[in-house]
Design an enzyme around this catalytic site. Structure first.
Site: not given
Ligand code: CA2
Length: 145
Positions: A11-12, A19, A24, A75, A78, A99, A101, A108
């Site tokens: 997700p996201n 963003r 990221y 990946n 969340a 996996e 990230h 974090r």
């Molecule tokens: O660091 C990572 O790749 C995570 O898997 C990213 C997840 C987070 O919940 C994990 O703890 C670590 C969040 C992905 C959200 O992606 C976005 C990308 C751009 C803008 C907003 C959110």
């Protein structure tokens, strides 16, 4: 070597590059797919990138991977920290799983330090930015050679 590598995203991650660039980066999932396809192509392999904001859709992609994928890069975003369903689906998959990230989850919040998926993953890459996906594909190619 031939075969398809599934690159699954939770997700996201559809917002990647749009963003929160400080965490990221500026690259999008399309950029990730292109870079990974180039790495895989050198070994005669293909990649298929999938992103969903829905847990069940990711579970279904893992089921599909049982027939179609030589390896999985995932990946789970969340869902990493919450999803026993994704862990169970990966446990029913026989090939290698890596996996990824983008951020270093261990720098974090503490809720990001635990991963259900790590109980199944053959390797975990965190904190390498989107390059982590390319590193994961290169490692998978070695494992499925
Ligand atoms: O660091 C990572 O790749 C995570 O898997 C990213 C997840 C987070 O919940 C994990 O703890 C670590 C969040 C992905 C959200 O992606 C976005 C990308 C751009 C803008 C907003 C959110």
């Amino acid at each position: 070597m031939s075969g398809c590598i599934f690159i699954l995203n939770g997700p996201n991650l559809n917002l990647l590059g749009q963003r929160e660039p400080a965490i990221y980066g500026h690259e999008t999932l399309t950029d990730v797919e292109r870079a990974c396809a180039a790495v895989a192509g050198q070994a005669g392999a293909e990649v298929r990138l999938f992103q969903s904001n829905h847990e069940g859709e990711i579970v279904e992609q893992i089921h599909l991977a049982r027939e179609q994928a030589a390896g999985i890069v995932i990946n789970p975003a969340a869902f990493t920290h919450t999803s026993v369903a994704i862990l169970d689906a990966l446990n029913a998959y026989d090939g290698p799983v890596i996996e990824v990230h983008i951020s270093n989850v261990h720098k974090r919040e503490s809720f990001r330090h635990h991963s259900y998926v790590s109980l199944r993953a053959d390797a975990v890459i965190a904190g390498c930015g989107v390059q982590g996906y390319e590193l994961a594909v290169a490692r998978l190619l070695r494992l499925i050679d």
